[in-house]
Motif scaffolding. Structure first.
Motif, PDB file in Angstrom:
ATOM      1  N   VAL A  18     -26.950  38.966  30.950  1.00  0.00           N
ATOM      2  CA  VAL A  18     -27.626  39.296  32.211  1.00  0.00           C
ATOM      3  C   VAL A  18     -27.317  38.233  33.255  1.00  0.00           C
ATOM      4  CG1 VAL A  18     -29.881  39.477  33.324  1.00  0.00           C
ATOM      5  CG2 VAL A  18     -29.457  40.694  31.196  1.00  0.00           C
ATOM      6  N   GLY A  19     -27.400  36.973  32.866  1.00  0.00           N
ATOM      7  CA  GLY A  19     -27.083  35.887  33.791  1.00  0.00           C
ATOM      8  C   GLY A  19     -25.650  35.963  34.283  1.00  0.00           C
ATOM      9  N   GLU A  20     -24.732  36.234  33.367  1.00  0.00           N
ATOM     10  CA  GLU A  20     -23.326  36.343  33.750  1.00  0.00           C
ATOM     11  C   GLU A  20     -23.095  37.543  34.660  1.00  0.00           C
ATOM     12  OE1 GLU A  20     -21.444  36.532  29.944  1.00  0.00           O
ATOM     13  OE2 GLU A  20     -21.712  34.394  29.545  1.00  0.00           O
ATOM     14  N   ASP A  21     -23.756  38.662  34.363  1.00  0.00           N
ATOM     15  CA  ASP A  21     -23.613  39.858  35.196  1.00  0.00           C
ATOM     16  C   ASP A  21     -24.135  39.623  36.604  1.00  0.00           C
ATOM     17  OD1 ASP A  21     -22.481  41.191  33.074  1.00  0.00           O
ATOM     18  OD2 ASP A  21     -24.269  42.365  32.581  1.00  0.00           O
ATOM     19  N   ILE A  22     -25.268  38.952  36.716  1.00  0.00           N
ATOM     20  CA  ILE A  22     -25.832  38.653  38.030  1.00  0.00           C
ATOM     21  C   ILE A  22     -24.891  37.749  38.799  1.00  0.00           C
ATOM     22  CG2 ILE A  22     -27.687  37.389  39.214  1.00  0.00           C
ATOM     23  CD1 ILE A  22     -29.590  38.476  37.051  1.00  0.00           C
ATOM     24  N   SER A  23     -24.387  36.729  38.140  1.00  0.00           N
ATOM     25  CA  SER A  23     -23.462  35.808  38.796  1.00  0.00           C
ATOM     26  C   SER A  23     -22.191  36.525  39.241  1.00  0.00           C
ATOM     27  CB  SER A  23     -23.119  34.664  37.838  1.00  0.00           C
ATOM     28  OG  SER A  23     -22.217  33.777  38.448  1.00  0.00           O
ATOM     29  N   ASP A  89     -26.030  31.001  43.494  1.00  0.00           N
ATOM     30  CA  ASP A  89     -26.492  29.868  42.694  1.00  0.00           C
ATOM     31  C   ASP A  89     -27.963  30.029  42.326  1.00  0.00           C
ATOM     32  OD1 ASP A  89     -24.003  28.698  42.769  1.00  0.00           O
ATOM     33  OD2 ASP A  89     -24.497  27.300  44.395  1.00  0.00           O
ATOM     34  N   ASN A  90     -28.753  30.480  43.283  1.00  0.00           N
ATOM     35  CA  ASN A  90     -30.178  30.680  43.031  1.00  0.00           C
ATOM     36  C   ASN A  90     -30.396  31.764  41.973  1.00  0.00           C
ATOM     37  OD1 ASN A  90     -32.946  30.452  43.286  1.00  0.00           O
ATOM     38  ND2 ASN A  90     -33.062  31.725  45.110  1.00  0.00           N
ATOM     39  N   LEU A  91     -29.670  32.883  42.085  1.00  0.00           N
ATOM     40  CA  LEU A  91     -29.773  33.942  41.082  1.00  0.00           C
ATOM     41  C   LEU A  91     -29.342  33.460  39.705  1.00  0.00           C
ATOM     42  CD1 LEU A  91     -28.462  37.050  43.044  1.00  0.00           C
ATOM     43  CD2 LEU A  91     -30.753  36.725  42.118  1.00  0.00           C
ATOM     44  N   ARG A  92     -28.275  32.669  39.669  1.00  0.00           N
ATOM     45  CA  ARG A  92     -27.792  32.134  38.394  1.00  0.00           C
ATOM     46  C   ARG A  92     -28.857  31.244  37.748  1.00  0.00           C
ATOM     47  NH1 ARG A  92     -23.754  29.303  40.096  1.00  0.00           N
ATOM     48  NH2 ARG A  92     -22.465  31.125  40.442  1.00  0.00           N
ATOM     49  N   ARG A  93     -29.475  30.383  38.554  1.00  0.00           N
ATOM     50  CA  ARG A  93     -30.525  29.502  38.017  1.00  0.00           C
ATOM     51  C   ARG A  93     -31.712  30.312  37.506  1.00  0.00           C
ATOM     52  NH1 ARG A  93     -29.017  26.332  42.350  1.00  0.00           N
ATOM     53  NH2 ARG A  93     -30.706  27.091  43.652  1.00  0.00           N
ATOM     54  N   GLN A  94     -32.106  31.341  38.256  1.00  0.00           N
ATOM     55  CA  GLN A  94     -33.231  32.167  37.823  1.00  0.00           C
ATOM     56  C   GLN A  94     -32.898  32.907  36.532  1.00  0.00           C
ATOM     57  OE1 GLN A  94     -34.182  34.656  41.146  1.00  0.00           O
ATOM     58  NE2 GLN A  94     -35.297  33.055  42.230  1.00  0.00           N
ATOM     59  N   ALA A  95     -31.682  33.421  36.422  1.00  0.00           N
ATOM     60  CA  ALA A  95     -31.275  34.120  35.196  1.00  0.00           C
ATOM     61  C   ALA A  95     -31.256  33.156  34.015  1.00  0.00           C
ATOM     62  CB  ALA A  95     -29.908  34.764  35.385  1.00  0.00           C
ATOM     63  N   ALA A  99     -33.514  33.463  30.700  1.00  0.00           N
ATOM     64  CA  ALA A  99     -32.923  33.464  29.361  1.00  0.00           C
ATOM     65  C   ALA A  99     -33.537  32.361  28.499  1.00  0.00           C
ATOM     66  CB  ALA A  99     -31.419  33.295  29.451  1.00  0.00           C
ATOM     67  N   THR A 100     -33.750  31.196  29.092  1.00  0.00           N
ATOM     68  CA  THR A 100     -34.355  30.080  28.361  1.00  0.00           C
ATOM     69  C   THR A 100     -35.790  30.413  27.969  1.00  0.00           C
ATOM     70  OG1 THR A 100     -32.978  28.492  29.529  1.00  0.00           O
ATOM     71  CG2 THR A 100     -34.955  27.623  28.485  1.00  0.00           C
ATOM     72  N   THR A 101     -36.522  31.021  28.898  1.00  0.00           N
ATOM     73  CA  THR A 101     -37.907  31.407  28.608  1.00  0.00           C
ATOM     74  C   THR A 101     -37.945  32.440  27.486  1.00  0.00           C
ATOM     75  OG1 THR A 101     -38.546  30.966  30.891  1.00  0.00           O
ATOM     76  CG2 THR A 101     -40.012  32.371  29.608  1.00  0.00           C
TER      77      THR A 101
END
Length: 132
Positions: A18-23, A89-95, A99-101
């Motif tokens: 998901v993080g990679e897709d958003i980025s 960058d902001n979207l990547r950090r949020q994703a 993922a960490t949560t």
């Protein structure tokens, strides 16, 4: 217990995807927008070059206005690029945080995570069969 670890790994992998897709999506938007604006500026510059030899006062006035507008558009393009990079960058950090949560939650409450995953799977299955 192995099945539980497999589910946790799947949740982690899904979070990463998901993080990679958003980025990737933000990067694609930035590239497309940048290319379209560059094409517009190139078209305007081509138009200005074509009318450069005309001597009419009105044409000269319009040409000068267009040149100023192109300069302004280039500045706006630079500003838009910077804004898109910041947003990506902001979207990547949020994703990454999400993922960490999710990963922490799976480690702290593995059975609940399995139950939630099963519930989500069941809901997706129900929705998929309704659309068919």
């Amino acid at each position: 217990m192995e099945k539980l670890e497999g589910t946790a790994d799947e949740v982690r992998a899904s979070g990463r995807r998901v993080g990679e897709d958003i980025s990737e999506g933000a990067s694609n938007i930035k590239n497309v927008a940048s290319a379209e604006i560059k094409n517009l500026i190139a078209d305007v510059e081509d138009l200005v070059a074509r009318i450069a030899d005309l001597k009419d006062a009105d044409v000269a006035r319009v040409r000068n206005r267009v040149l100023r507008a192109v300069g302004s558009a280039k500045e706006s393009l630079a500003s838009a690029k910077e804004s898109l990079v910041d947003s990506a960058d902001n979207l990547r950090r949020q994703a990454q945080r999400a993922a960490t949560t999710a990963d922490d939650y799976v480690h702290d409450s593995p059975w609940q995570a399995v139950g939630i995953a099963a519930l989500v799977g069941a809901l997706v299955g129900i929705l998929a069969t309704r659309r068919s």
